[in-house]
Design an enzyme around this catalytic site. Structure first.
Site, short mmCIF file in Angstrom:
data_model
loop_
_atom_site.label_atom_id
_atom_site.label_comp_id
_atom_site.label_asym_id
_atom_site.label_seq_id
_atom_site.Cartn_x
_atom_site.Cartn_y
_atom_site.Cartn_z
N TYR A 1 -1.07 -1.27 10.52
CA TYR A 1 -1.12 -1.64 9.74
C TYR A 1 0.34 -0.72 9.11
O TYR A 1 0.52 -1.14 8.37
CB TYR A 1 -2.40 -0.53 8.72
CG TYR A 1 -2.67 -1.38 7.53
CD1 TYR A 1 -2.97 -2.38 6.77
CD2 TYR A 1 -2.23 0.32 6.60
CE1 TYR A 1 -3.08 -1.85 5.52
CE2 TYR A 1 -2.69 0.18 5.45
CZ TYR A 1 -3.22 -0.50 4.74
OH TYR A 1 -3.36 -0.79 3.86
N SER B 1 1.83 -1.14 0.28
CA SER B 1 -0.04 0.12 0.01
C SER B 1 1.38 0.97 -0.28
O SER B 1 1.72 0.96 0.58
CB SER B 1 -1.10 0.45 1.43
OG SER B 1 -1.16 1.73 1.56
#
Length: 273
Positions: free
Chosen positions: A143, A130
């Site tokens: 995360y 990401s």
């Protein structure tokens, strides 16, 4: 001519689902893994397999199922989710779950396919990270840690396996129209302690996440095409992005960390107003 074989994790929804459909349409044998096997798409060339990337037995069974094809050409480590919440309040158990799913699941599956790929002298590991692997924001600590770790792991692996004709590359999606933000928002609420001092920050951040999600420029089908390029480019790149904006946002965080930190601080201040 023998069809190529791809293994895709997290194939029951979003980008994994779309990638499963695309690779099958391109004539690949697709071994599509997910915990909810009934949600995996069906059709010619698609082999749904129940997979929990955090479970060693499940991982081994997934790879074993694909080995009947005779070759393992691409592994796409796509399974993952966002464990969000204040770092002070996210439990160690939830932090472990985030790392086991988003990082260690990918590393352990890769170990299982590398021996076959080495014997073939060909193969590619495509790791779905990401832009959050380069960037960070309030409440997304674990995360971002998991995705940054995946980036570094992939880069190191790439230096080690190129000698065998193999590559390890990263895809960094940005804002995507999917259920990801709903899951992340749900995890924020689950990670809050009673009478949390972070409630104002959480409420403001949830509004911003919802707003970003409503303006996401990329669909799961758009990202599936990026997955396919990362898997098939003759000269693989280290990083793949959907668009120029995603590339520049990630680059700004890497090249101008102080400026980026100031941006995050302003966002956090806006959230608690």
């Amino acid at each position: 001519m023998q069809k190529k074989t791809v293994l895709i994790t997290g194939a029951s929804s979003g980008m994994g689902y779309a990638a499963t459909m695309l690779f099958a349409q391109k004539g690949w044998e697709v071994y599509a893994g997910a915990r909810r096997v009934d949600k995996i798409p069906t059709g010619s060339g698609i082999h749904p397999v129940k997979l929990d990337v955090t479970d060693a037995v499940s991982r081994a069974a997934f790879v074993h199922a694909a080995q009947v094809e005779g070759s393992l050409d691409v592994l796409i480590n796509n399974a993952g989710y966002g464990e969000y919440g204040p770092l002070e309040e996210v439990s160690l158990a939830h932090a472990h779950k985030q790392l086991e799913t988003n990082l260690f699941g990918a590393t352990e599956l890769t170990k299982l396919v590398l021996p076959t790929m080495r014997r073939q002298r060909s193969g590619r590991i495509v790791n779905i990270s990401s832009i959050g692997g380069d960037m960070y924001s309030s409440l997304g600590g674990w995360y971002h840690i998991a995705k940054h770790g995946l980036n570094v792991w992939s880069d190191v692996l790439d230096t080690e396996i190129r000698q065998f004709g193999l590559r390890s590359v990263i895809v960094e999606p940005g804002g995507t129209a999917s259920s990801w933000s709903e899951i992340a928002m749900g995890s924020i609420k689950n990670n809050l302690s009673p009478n949390t001092p972070y409630q104002t920050l959480v409420d403001g951040t949830l509004k911003m996440i919802t707003n970003v999600g409503s303006h996401s420029s990329a669909t799961s089908e758009d990202l599936a095409k990026v997955f396919y390029r990362a898997a098939t480019d003759q000269r693989a790149k280290r990083r793949y992005y959907y668009n120029f904006s995603d590339r520049m946002m990630a680059r700004m965080a890497r090249v101008h960390p102080e400026i980026f930190h100031q941006v995050v601080m302003r966002m956090s201040a806006r959230a608690i107003r």
